[in-house]
Design a protein around this motif. Structure first.
Motif, PDB file in Angstrom:
ATOM      1  N   LEU A 571      -8.809 -15.256  10.591  1.00 53.86           N
ATOM      2  CA  LEU A 571      -9.046 -13.866  10.978  1.00 53.86           C
ATOM      3  C   LEU A 571     -10.042 -13.207  10.024  1.00 53.86           C
ATOM      4  O   LEU A 571     -10.973 -12.507  10.452  1.00 53.86           O
ATOM      5  CB  LEU A 571      -7.735 -13.089  10.996  1.00 53.86           C
ATOM      6  N   GLU A 572      -9.857 -13.416   8.733  1.00 54.44           N
ATOM      7  CA  GLU A 572     -10.762 -12.822   7.754  1.00 54.44           C
ATOM      8  C   GLU A 572     -12.184 -13.358   7.924  1.00 54.44           C
ATOM      9  O   GLU A 572     -13.164 -12.609   7.805  1.00 54.44           O
ATOM     10  CB  GLU A 572     -10.241 -13.086   6.341  1.00 54.44           C
ATOM     11  N   ALA A 573     -12.292 -14.663   8.216  1.00 53.84           N
ATOM     12  CA  ALA A 573     -13.618 -15.250   8.406  1.00 53.84           C
ATOM     13  C   ALA A 573     -14.305 -14.660   9.632  1.00 53.84           C
ATOM     14  O   ALA A 573     -15.506 -14.347   9.604  1.00 53.84           O
ATOM     15  CB  ALA A 573     -13.500 -16.769   8.540  1.00 53.84           C
ATOM     16  N   LEU A 574     -13.577 -14.496  10.716  1.00 51.71           N
ATOM     17  CA  LEU A 574     -14.170 -13.940  11.934  1.00 51.71           C
ATOM     18  C   LEU A 574     -14.636 -12.502  11.720  1.00 51.71           C
ATOM     19  O   LEU A 574     -15.719 -12.117  12.168  1.00 51.71           O
ATOM     20  CB  LEU A 574     -13.161 -14.007  13.079  1.00 51.71           C
ATOM     21  N   ASP A 602       4.288 -11.217   8.310  1.00 47.71           N
ATOM     22  CA  ASP A 602       4.905 -10.816   7.044  1.00 47.71           C
ATOM     23  C   ASP A 602       3.977  -9.899   6.258  1.00 47.71           C
ATOM     24  O   ASP A 602       2.870  -9.558   6.691  1.00 47.71           O
ATOM     25  CB  ASP A 602       5.304 -12.045   6.214  1.00 47.71           C
ATOM     26  N   GLY A 603       4.458  -9.483   5.081  1.00 50.79           N
ATOM     27  CA  GLY A 603       3.717  -8.523   4.272  1.00 50.79           C
ATOM     28  C   GLY A 603       2.362  -9.019   3.811  1.00 50.79           C
ATOM     29  O   GLY A 603       1.451  -8.227   3.575  1.00 50.79           O
ATOM     30  N   PRO A 607      -2.004  -6.856   6.055  1.00 49.16           N
ATOM     31  CA  PRO A 607      -3.316  -6.288   5.686  1.00 49.16           C
ATOM     32  C   PRO A 607      -4.474  -6.904   6.468  1.00 49.16           C
ATOM     33  O   PRO A 607      -5.403  -6.191   6.872  1.00 49.16           O
ATOM     34  CB  PRO A 607      -3.419  -6.593   4.183  1.00 49.16           C
ATOM     35  N   THR A 608      -4.410  -8.225   6.693  1.00 49.59           N
ATOM     36  CA  THR A 608      -5.468  -8.883   7.463  1.00 49.59           C
ATOM     37  C   THR A 608      -5.430  -8.452   8.920  1.00 49.59           C
ATOM     38  O   THR A 608      -6.476  -8.168   9.525  1.00 49.59           O
ATOM     39  CB  THR A 608      -5.318 -10.410   7.354  1.00 49.59           C
ATOM     40  N   VAL A 609      -4.229  -8.400   9.500  1.00 44.35           N
ATOM     41  CA  VAL A 609      -4.099  -7.988  10.897  1.00 44.35           C
ATOM     42  C   VAL A 609      -4.547  -6.537  11.060  1.00 44.35           C
ATOM     43  O   VAL A 609      -5.238  -6.188  12.027  1.00 44.35           O
ATOM     44  CB  VAL A 609      -2.656  -8.183  11.382  1.00 44.35           C
ATOM     45  N   ALA A 610      -4.173  -5.682  10.109  1.00 39.33           N
ATOM     46  CA  ALA A 610      -4.574  -4.270  10.195  1.00 39.33           C
ATOM     47  C   ALA A 610      -6.083  -4.120  10.096  1.00 39.33           C
ATOM     48  O   ALA A 610      -6.709  -3.368  10.862  1.00 39.33           O
ATOM     49  CB  ALA A 610      -3.877  -3.471   9.098  1.00 39.33           C
ATOM     50  N   LEU A 639       2.915  -2.945   6.987  1.00 45.89           N
ATOM     51  CA  LEU A 639       1.862  -2.451   7.874  1.00 45.89           C
ATOM     52  C   LEU A 639       1.348  -1.088   7.436  1.00 45.89           C
ATOM     53  O   LEU A 639       0.136  -0.877   7.324  1.00 45.89           O
ATOM     54  CB  LEU A 639       2.372  -2.388   9.317  1.00 45.89           C
ATOM     55  N   THR A 640       2.236  -0.136   7.195  1.00 45.38           N
ATOM     56  CA  THR A 640       1.754   1.209   6.875  1.00 45.38           C
ATOM     57  C   THR A 640       1.057   1.236   5.518  1.00 45.38           C
ATOM     58  O   THR A 640       0.101   2.003   5.326  1.00 45.38           O
ATOM     59  CB  THR A 640       2.912   2.221   6.899  1.00 45.38           C
TER      60      THR A 640
END
Length: 751
Positions: A571-574, A602-603, A607-610, A639-640
């Motif tokens: 995800l980070e690479a994309l 998970d925690g 951050p990557t998903v957000a 998430l928050t």
């Protein structure tokens, strides 16, 4: 990508006509050009069920028992042993006698209508290897929801099969099926017969046959087939299933293991190799049979000794004291073993290595032949012993997977390893085995023991190089596992040459077995370190889009942590390479409403998903998408906190309030949301979340009250320090509805 149950539901989402307005059941038969070349009807009974199945087939295929020009062959799996052959071998003979062309195989407790058969046959003729209908059977990828009983399902099935099929969707690849009704060619069915297609409890995973669900073809399946299987009583003579164990000083672990065997096995045979604690007393008190023998530094020798006490049984479950059986329905497993004993040499059981039993944290999973025919089973290997065929160890046992039982292994928790001194014991045994055998397995066992003991990393690298070289041309899954293990060790060593060699090995292993989580994670890490992001993305796209539903070899081990690391780095690479929309599509594939995630986010992942959501959709739409995602998963720890550095405070506060309002478990939502509301001056949002302040740590609550005092909100500060628990109730709070309530909107920076 393989269809998940959500996609199957969408394929049959057309509502059935209301009661009293349903059309009459179809009377027309199957169009001749779309008729199967043959029908194989698996008859389980009772007689009325089989008679009704014949009637339905005759109505579809034409008059007469043979269905006109379409031959119908009946086969009774539960009575096949009367012919002196295992059921699988007898079914193979039946299938080999079918003519070329599409063959419809179905259970007698299945109702499928003419249009459904036609669509299965058409899909097969157009290239689908194994065409399956949307079914009411749970636990498979083509489940579509409940249906009435078979005898009353005609009208519902006709309505569901009406045009256009599945909203115009074509066949959808699926990974796991219940083979109660399918269309395939004769040769494919012969191959599936070896995988116990006749066992009502079987779930098949696609291994290249080409499973696909056909929208517009639906079946109702009553499941009475499994209820016709014999139900063997416990403690029968001769016994059906006996547990075999070797133990020494297991007073802490043994009770939990023995308790987990209750209701499953007829007898427990234990060989004690020199316990000095209460192990033997515990075993005897729980009804186990105990023999004693000296320990000879050889695990296979001890296992073979206890096996001699189990030869009167049909099957043996070999198990250790630090393992726990997970079997939701022991009677169902025993029925399966008793119904088709001649078809089963060994059952592959899913094993989970548990590192934190309280949290249920799984470090890795793999399969092992743990239930084996007693007359066939023997063991080889001084350490990490393996089950082999007793009469000819060079001929492997034929294993079939089962989802009816799994085992949890607790023995590699750090505290257990330390107390038992497993590191020293295993290292000594592995070194002795390697000095004697010099085989790939011996080299691997020795390298693993060195790594567990934290000793001689260079020697472990040399051993794994030796194992990789010797395993070329052997099973691709094991070769991939060895390459991935060597790549991991080289990466951990840290030198540039090692990282480059690690990358080459990991990429080769990943491309050979894309589902190998260790190879995938090491490939992702090395590509990131070597700035080979584009290469990584290109190689990873196939796995990323299909993930665990890829065709090809099963990996030796699966690792949720390594899988998450691969996903996070991809995800980070994309996003870094300017493809945030592609990255968000993967998020939806892995964790969205139509996915069946193996675990949540998970925690470390949030951050990557957000960041992916905000990059792909912008701050407001991205926040809304994240709230929807978290609501579907039910958890959002972290998430928050991640959002606070990405979006304006008002959006962080809105997200937190929304999560809290629907009961999503998020340990940082209340504190982060309240702080964001204060920073942004969003007092209406603050008041919505204020009742949650009682759950905060007192220090956090005091600091928050100090911020309120500093903002001049003395009344809110006083209320906060005296707040009581309680939620605001209601449903999901929409961004549009909350963003405009109260306050001034706050600064446009992260909180």
């Amino acid at each position: 990508m393989a269809a998940k149950s959500g996609r199957a539901r969408r394929a049959r989402s057309k509502p059935s006509p209301a009661r009293g307005t349903r059309p009459a059941p179809e009377s027309a038969g199957i169009e001749p050009r779309l008729a199967p070349a043959a029908v194989v009807l698996l008859t389980y009974g009772p007689r009325r069920t089989t008679r009704d199945a014949r009637r339905r087939l005759n109505a579809m295929l034409g008059s007469g028992h043979d269905g006109g020009q379409v031959p119908v062959v009946e086969f009774s799996p539960l009575n096949a042993h009367l012919d002196g052959l295992p059921a699988g071998a007898s079914l193979t003979r039946v299938l080999e006698g079918c003519p070329p062309g599409p063959v419809l195989l179905l259970h007698d407790d299945v109702n499928i209508r003419p249009r459904g058969v036609e669509r299965l046959v058409r899909a097969h003729l157009e290239g689908v290897g194994v065409a399956v209908p949307v079914t009411n059977d749970r636990g498979c990828d083509h489940f579509g929801g409940p249906l009435p009983p078979v005898a009353r399902a005609d009208a519902d099935l006709d309505a569901l099969d009406s045009d256009p099929p599945g909203g115009g969707e074509g066949p959808q690849p699926v990974s796991t099926i219940r083979p109660a009704c399918l269309v395939a060619d004769r040769d494919t069915l012969v191959d599936l017969a070896r995988r116990r297609i006749h066992d009502p409890l079987t779930r098949l995973t696609d291994r290249g046959a080409g499973f696909a669900m056909v929208p517009g073809a639906h079946v109702a399946h009553d499941g009475s087939c499994s209820r016709q299987m014999p139900s063997p009583v416990l403690e029968s003579e001769p016994p059906l299933l006996v547990a075999a164990m070797i133990v020494r000083d297991e007073e802490d672990m043994l009770p939990g293991c023995l308790d987990s065997l209750r209701g499953l096995v007829d007898r427990i045979e234990i060989l004690d190799t020199g316990s000095r604690d209460a192990t033997v007393d515990i075993a005897l008190a729980r009804g186990a049979s105990v023999n004693r023998a000296p320990w000879r530094d050889d695990f296979s020798q001890a296992r073979n000794e206890v096996l001699e006490q189990c030869r009167d049984a049909a099957f043996v479950l070999w198990i250790d004291a630090d393992e726990r059986v997970r079997c939701p329905d022991p009677e169902l497993l025993r029925r399966s073993l008793a119904s088709f004993p001649g078809d089963i040499e060994a059952l592959d059981v899913r094993m989970r290595n548990i590192v934190d039993p309280a949290a249920g944290t799984v470090s890795s999973t793999f399969t092992s032949a743990r239930i084996v025919r007693a007359d066939l089973l023997a063991f080889e290997g001084t350490i990490h012993e393996q089950p082999v065929r007793r009469q000819d160890p060079r001929q492997g046992l034929e294993t079939v997977p089962t989802g009816l039982i799994s085992l949890d292994h607790l023995g590699y928790q750090d505290e257990v390893v330390d107390v038992r001194d497993k590191r020293t014991r295993n290292l000594e045994l592995a070194r002795a085995q390697y000095d004697t055998e010099r085989s790939p397995k011996a080299a691997l066992d020795y390298a693993r023991s060195l790594m567990l003991a934290g000793e001689a990393p260079d020697e472990a690298v040399d051993l794994l190089r030796e194992a990789v070289a010797a395993a070329r041309g052997m099973r691709v899954d094991w070769h991939s596992y060895l390459q991935g293990s060597l790549a991991h060790l080289l990466l951990e060593r840290g030198d540039e040459a090692g990282v480059r060699e690690s990358h080459t090995l990991a990429r080769a292993a990943f491309e050979a077995v894309p589902r190998d989580d260790l190879a995938a994670a090491v490939f992702a890490r090395t590509a990131t370190e070597l700035d080979l992001t584009s290469e990584f993305i290109d190689s990873a796209r196939t796995r990323a889009s299909a993930d665990v539903h890829l065709e090809g070899p099963e990996p030796v081990f699966t690792s949720p942590d390594n899988r998450d690391l691969f996903r996070r780095l991809l995800l980070e690479a994309l996003v870094t390479e300017g493809h945030p929309s592609d990255a968000w599509t993967l998020v939806d594939t892995w964790w969205g409403p139509e996915a069946s995630p193996d675990r949540g986010i998970d925690g470390e992942m949030w951050p990557t998903v957000a960041a992916t959501a905000v990059s792909a959709k912008g701050p407001e739409d991205g926040t809304a998408a994240l709230v929807d995602l978290a609501a579907g998963l039910g958890t959002a720890h972290g998430l928050t906190t991640a959002l606070a550095s990405l979006v304006p405070p008002v959006l962080t506060a809105v997200a937190a309030a929304s999560l809290l309002s629907v009961g999503v478990r998020a340990d940082d939502a209340a504190s982060t949301g309240l702080i964001a509301a204060v920073v942004g001056g969003e007092w209406a949002l603050f008041d919505v979340m204020a009742p949650q302040a009682a759950s905060l740590d007192p220090v956090v609550r005091s600091r928050l009250a100090a911020r309120l005092d500093g903002a001049g909100e003395h009344q809110r500060a006083a209320a906060l320090t005296g707040s009581t628990s309680g939620g605001s109730g209601g449903g999901l709070l929409g961004l549009a509805g909350l963003a405009g309530v109260g306050g001034s909107g706050g600064p446009q920076a992260g909180s």
